[in-house]
Design an enzyme around this catalytic site. Structure first.
Site, short mmCIF file in Angstrom:
data_model
loop_
_atom_site.label_atom_id
_atom_site.label_comp_id
_atom_site.label_asym_id
_atom_site.label_seq_id
_atom_site.Cartn_x
_atom_site.Cartn_y
_atom_site.Cartn_z
N TYR A 1 0.79 -1.13 0.01
CA TYR A 1 0.04 0.03 0.13
C TYR A 1 0.88 1.47 -0.10
O TYR A 1 0.84 2.27 -0.88
CB TYR A 1 -0.94 -0.10 1.09
CG TYR A 1 -1.86 1.09 1.55
CD1 TYR A 1 -3.23 0.92 0.83
CD2 TYR A 1 -1.69 2.22 2.06
CE1 TYR A 1 -4.06 2.04 1.16
CE2 TYR A 1 -2.53 3.23 2.48
CZ TYR A 1 -3.65 3.06 1.68
OH TYR A 1 -4.73 4.29 1.69
N ASP B 1 -11.13 8.89 5.35
CA ASP B 1 -10.00 9.36 5.47
C ASP B 1 -10.12 10.91 4.95
O ASP B 1 -10.23 11.12 3.79
CB ASP B 1 -9.04 8.80 4.20
CG ASP B 1 -7.67 9.32 4.26
OD1 ASP B 1 -7.55 10.27 4.98
OD2 ASP B 1 -6.87 8.54 3.60
#
Lengths: 127, 127
Positions: B14, B38
Protein backbone atom coordinates in the site's frame (compact mmCIF):
# COMPACT_ATOMS: atom_id res chain seq x y z
CA UNK A 1 -17.97 17.44 21.68
CA UNK A 2 -14.72 17.36 23.63
CA UNK A 3 -11.94 19.52 22.23
CA UNK A 4 -8.70 18.19 20.79
CA UNK A 5 -6.83 19.57 23.81
CA UNK A 6 -9.20 17.86 26.26
CA UNK A 7 -8.81 14.52 24.50
CA UNK A 8 -5.04 14.93 24.34
CA UNK A 9 -5.05 15.64 28.09
CA UNK A 10 -7.00 12.45 28.76
CA UNK A 11 -4.52 10.40 26.73
CA UNK A 12 -1.58 11.95 28.56
CA UNK A 13 -3.26 11.41 31.94
CA UNK A 14 -3.90 7.80 30.94
CA UNK A 15 -0.21 7.11 30.33
CA UNK A 16 0.77 9.00 33.48
CA UNK A 17 -1.70 7.12 35.70
CA UNK A 18 -0.57 3.77 34.28
CA UNK A 19 3.09 4.57 34.90
CA UNK A 20 2.31 5.91 38.41
CA UNK A 21 0.41 2.66 39.14
CA UNK A 22 -2.59 4.82 40.11
CA UNK A 23 -5.63 2.57 39.57
CA UNK A 24 -8.16 5.17 40.73
CA UNK A 25 -6.85 7.96 38.50
CA UNK A 26 -6.65 5.59 35.53
CA UNK A 27 -10.14 4.18 36.00
CA UNK A 28 -11.59 7.67 36.46
CA UNK A 29 -10.64 8.48 32.87
CA UNK A 30 -13.22 6.00 31.56
CA UNK A 31 -16.92 6.65 31.02
CA UNK A 32 -19.28 4.49 33.14
CA UNK A 33 -20.25 2.44 30.09
CA UNK A 34 -16.76 2.23 28.60
CA UNK A 35 -15.61 -0.81 26.64
CA UNK A 36 -12.06 -2.15 26.45
CA UNK A 37 -10.68 -4.67 23.94
CA UNK A 38 -7.04 -5.21 24.88
CA UNK A 39 -5.57 -6.80 22.89
CA UNK A 40 -7.70 -6.82 19.72
CA UNK A 41 -9.49 -10.16 19.51
CA UNK A 42 -9.83 -10.69 23.26
CA UNK A 43 -13.15 -10.52 25.10
CA UNK A 44 -14.51 -7.00 25.23
CA UNK A 45 -14.78 -5.61 28.79
CA UNK A 46 -17.99 -3.63 29.22
CA UNK A 47 -18.49 -1.02 31.93
CA UNK A 48 -16.10 0.67 34.33
CA UNK A 49 -16.25 -2.15 36.88
CA UNK A 50 -15.16 -4.67 34.26
CA UNK A 51 -12.43 -2.29 33.10
CA UNK A 52 -11.22 -2.17 36.71
CA UNK A 53 -11.08 -5.99 36.75
CA UNK A 54 -8.98 -5.78 33.61
CA UNK A 55 -6.54 -3.50 35.45
CA UNK A 56 -6.41 -6.00 38.32
CA UNK A 57 -5.81 -8.92 35.95
CA UNK A 58 -2.99 -7.15 34.16
CA UNK A 59 -1.36 -6.14 37.43
CA UNK A 60 -1.54 -9.70 38.73
CA UNK A 61 0.79 -10.55 35.84
CA UNK A 62 3.08 -7.54 36.08
CA UNK A 63 3.25 -5.19 39.07
CA UNK A 64 4.67 -2.22 37.17
CA UNK A 65 3.90 -0.95 33.68
CA UNK A 66 5.66 2.08 32.27
CA UNK A 67 3.79 3.68 29.39
CA UNK A 68 5.58 6.33 27.34
CA UNK A 69 3.74 7.97 24.46
CA UNK A 70 6.29 7.76 21.66
CA UNK A 71 3.88 8.67 18.88
CA UNK A 72 2.39 9.41 16.61
CA UNK A 73 -0.42 10.84 18.77
CA UNK A 74 -3.38 11.75 16.56
CA UNK A 75 -6.64 13.30 17.73
CA UNK A 76 -9.44 13.66 15.16
CA UNK A 77 -13.07 14.51 15.95
CA UNK A 78 -13.93 12.52 19.12
CA UNK A 79 -11.29 9.87 18.47
CA UNK A 80 -7.60 9.29 19.12
CA UNK A 81 -4.96 6.86 17.91
CA UNK A 82 -1.50 6.85 19.42
CA UNK A 83 1.69 4.85 19.54
CA UNK A 84 3.43 4.19 22.84
CA UNK A 85 6.21 2.11 24.30
CA UNK A 86 5.16 -0.19 27.11
CA UNK A 87 7.71 -1.60 29.53
CA UNK A 88 6.42 -4.27 31.92
CA UNK A 89 8.18 -5.82 34.89
CA UNK A 90 7.99 -9.61 34.87
CA UNK A 91 9.79 -11.02 37.87
CA UNK A 92 13.32 -9.61 37.76
CA UNK A 93 13.09 -9.04 34.02
CA UNK A 94 11.50 -6.36 31.87
CA UNK A 95 9.60 -6.81 28.64
CA UNK A 96 8.98 -4.06 26.13
CA UNK A 97 6.76 -3.51 23.11
CA UNK A 98 5.46 -0.76 20.91
CA UNK A 99 1.67 -0.65 20.92
CA UNK A 100 -1.05 1.41 19.23
CA UNK A 101 -4.20 2.27 21.18
CA UNK A 102 -7.33 3.57 19.47
CA UNK A 103 -9.93 5.35 21.61
CA UNK A 104 -13.21 7.21 21.29
CA UNK A 105 -14.35 9.79 23.83
CA UNK A 106 -17.58 11.22 25.21
CA UNK A 107 -18.44 14.90 25.46
CA UNK A 108 -16.47 15.14 28.72
CA UNK A 109 -13.36 13.63 27.07
CA UNK A 110 -13.78 10.42 29.04
CA UNK A 111 -12.81 7.19 27.27
CA UNK A 112 -15.85 5.53 25.72
CA UNK A 113 -14.05 2.76 23.83
CA UNK A 114 -10.46 1.54 23.82
CA UNK A 115 -8.90 -1.05 21.50
CA UNK A 116 -5.23 -2.02 21.75
CA UNK A 117 -3.11 -3.31 18.86
CA UNK A 118 -0.41 -5.64 20.17
CA UNK A 119 0.37 -9.33 20.58
CA UNK A 120 2.45 -11.27 23.08
CA UNK A 121 4.81 -12.09 20.18
CA UNK A 122 5.69 -8.40 20.00
CA UNK A 123 7.08 -8.34 23.57
CA UNK A 124 10.87 -8.27 23.66
CA UNK A 125 13.13 -8.64 26.70
CA UNK A 126 14.91 -5.45 27.70
CA UNK A 127 18.68 -5.84 27.98
CA UNK B 1 -8.12 -15.74 7.96
CA UNK B 2 -5.19 -13.93 6.40
CA UNK B 3 -1.86 -14.44 8.14
CA UNK B 4 0.08 -11.69 9.87
CA UNK B 5 2.70 -11.86 7.11
CA UNK B 6 0.07 -11.50 4.39
CA UNK B 7 -1.48 -8.47 6.09
CA UNK B 8 1.94 -6.92 6.63
CA UNK B 9 2.70 -7.42 2.93
CA UNK B 10 -0.52 -5.65 1.96
CA UNK B 11 0.35 -2.69 4.19
CA UNK B 12 3.85 -2.47 2.73
CA UNK B 13 2.48 -2.76 -0.83
CA UNK B 14 0.00 0.00 0.00
CA UNK B 15 2.74 2.45 0.98
CA UNK B 16 4.88 1.39 -1.99
CA UNK B 17 2.05 1.84 -4.53
CA UNK B 18 1.18 5.26 -3.08
CA UNK B 19 4.77 6.45 -3.29
CA UNK B 20 5.16 5.01 -6.82
CA UNK B 21 1.97 6.85 -7.85
CA UNK B 22 0.59 3.50 -9.07
CA UNK B 23 -3.19 3.87 -8.91
CA UNK B 24 -3.92 0.38 -10.27
CA UNK B 25 -1.63 -1.41 -7.83
CA UNK B 26 -2.97 0.66 -4.93
CA UNK B 27 -6.63 0.11 -5.80
CA UNK B 28 -6.04 -3.61 -6.30
CA UNK B 29 -5.21 -3.96 -2.62
CA UNK B 30 -8.81 -3.15 -1.67
CA UNK B 31 -11.71 -5.61 -1.51
CA UNK B 32 -14.59 -4.88 -3.92
CA UNK B 33 -16.79 -3.71 -1.04
CA UNK B 34 -14.08 -1.78 0.80
CA UNK B 35 -14.84 1.36 2.77
CA UNK B 36 -12.50 4.30 3.31
CA UNK B 37 -12.87 7.10 5.88
CA UNK B 38 -9.92 9.45 5.30
CA UNK B 39 -9.68 11.50 7.39
CA UNK B 40 -11.86 10.35 10.32
CA UNK B 41 -15.11 12.30 10.24
CA UNK B 42 -15.26 12.71 6.44
CA UNK B 43 -17.82 10.94 4.26
CA UNK B 44 -17.18 7.21 4.10
CA UNK B 45 -16.35 5.98 0.59
CA UNK B 46 -18.03 2.65 -0.13
CA UNK B 47 -16.84 0.24 -2.82
CA UNK B 48 -13.69 0.06 -4.89
CA UNK B 49 -14.98 2.49 -7.52
CA UNK B 50 -15.61 5.13 -4.88
CA UNK B 51 -12.18 4.43 -3.37
CA UNK B 52 -10.70 5.05 -6.82
CA UNK B 53 -12.50 8.39 -6.95
CA UNK B 54 -10.93 9.19 -3.60
CA UNK B 55 -7.50 8.52 -5.12
CA UNK B 56 -8.35 10.83 -8.02
CA UNK B 57 -9.56 13.58 -5.70
CA UNK B 58 -6.45 13.43 -3.55
CA UNK B 59 -4.20 13.47 -6.60
CA UNK B 60 -6.02 16.49 -8.02
CA UNK B 61 -4.76 18.33 -4.91
CA UNK B 62 -1.26 16.89 -4.82
CA UNK B 63 0.40 15.03 -7.70
CA UNK B 64 2.92 13.16 -5.57
CA UNK B 65 2.53 11.57 -2.15
CA UNK B 66 5.43 9.81 -0.48
CA UNK B 67 4.33 7.40 2.23
CA UNK B 68 6.98 5.97 4.54
CA UNK B 69 5.94 3.54 7.26
CA UNK B 70 7.69 4.95 10.30
CA UNK B 71 5.83 2.84 12.83
CA UNK B 72 4.68 1.38 14.95
CA UNK B 73 3.23 -1.21 12.55
CA UNK B 74 0.93 -3.56 14.46
CA UNK B 75 -0.96 -6.52 13.00
CA UNK B 76 -3.45 -8.33 15.27
CA UNK B 77 -6.04 -10.86 14.13
CA UNK B 78 -7.43 -9.50 10.83
CA UNK B 79 -6.60 -5.89 11.66
CA UNK B 80 -3.66 -3.51 11.40
CA UNK B 81 -2.77 -0.10 12.81
CA UNK B 82 0.36 1.69 11.69
CA UNK B 83 2.08 5.05 11.84
CA UNK B 84 3.60 6.59 8.74
CA UNK B 85 5.06 9.83 7.50
CA UNK B 86 3.30 11.38 4.53
CA UNK B 87 5.02 13.95 2.35
CA UNK B 88 2.82 15.64 -0.25
CA UNK B 89 3.87 17.96 -3.07
CA UNK B 90 1.78 21.13 -3.18
CA UNK B 91 2.93 23.34 -6.02
CA UNK B 92 6.65 23.91 -5.47
CA UNK B 93 6.34 23.20 -1.76
CA UNK B 94 6.10 20.04 0.29
CA UNK B 95 3.89 19.37 3.29
CA UNK B 96 4.48 16.62 5.82
CA UNK B 97 2.54 14.91 8.59
CA UNK B 98 2.61 11.83 10.71
CA UNK B 99 -0.58 9.81 10.31
CA UNK B 100 -2.04 6.62 11.76
CA UNK B 101 -4.09 4.34 9.50
CA UNK B 102 -6.30 1.58 10.92
CA UNK B 103 -7.38 -1.21 8.57
CA UNK B 104 -9.29 -4.48 8.59
CA UNK B 105 -8.69 -7.22 6.03
CA UNK B 106 -10.56 -10.04 4.34
CA UNK B 107 -9.40 -13.65 4.10
CA UNK B 108 -7.25 -12.76 1.08
CA UNK B 109 -5.55 -9.93 3.01
CA UNK B 110 -7.30 -7.31 0.92
CA UNK B 111 -8.31 -4.10 2.68
CA UNK B 112 -11.92 -4.25 3.85
CA UNK B 113 -11.98 -1.01 5.84
CA UNK B 114 -9.54 1.86 6.20
CA UNK B 115 -9.78 4.81 8.58
CA UNK B 116 -7.10 7.51 8.70
CA UNK B 117 -6.24 9.62 11.76
CA UNK B 118 -4.98 13.03 10.69
CA UNK B 119 -6.13 16.62 10.26
CA UNK B 120 -5.06 19.42 7.91
CA UNK B 121 -3.77 21.25 11.00
CA UNK B 122 -1.16 18.49 11.40
CA UNK B 123 0.44 19.24 8.01
CA UNK B 124 3.73 21.11 8.32
CA UNK B 125 5.80 22.66 5.53
CA UNK B 126 9.04 20.84 4.84
CA UNK B 127 12.10 23.09 4.93
Amino acid sequence: MATTDQIRSTVEAYAKAMTANDREAWLGLFAETATVEDPIGSDVRVGRESVGEFWDFVHSLTPQIDMEITGPLKVVEHEAAFGFTLTASVGDAKMRSQIIDVMTFDDDARIRTMRAYWTMADMQPVD
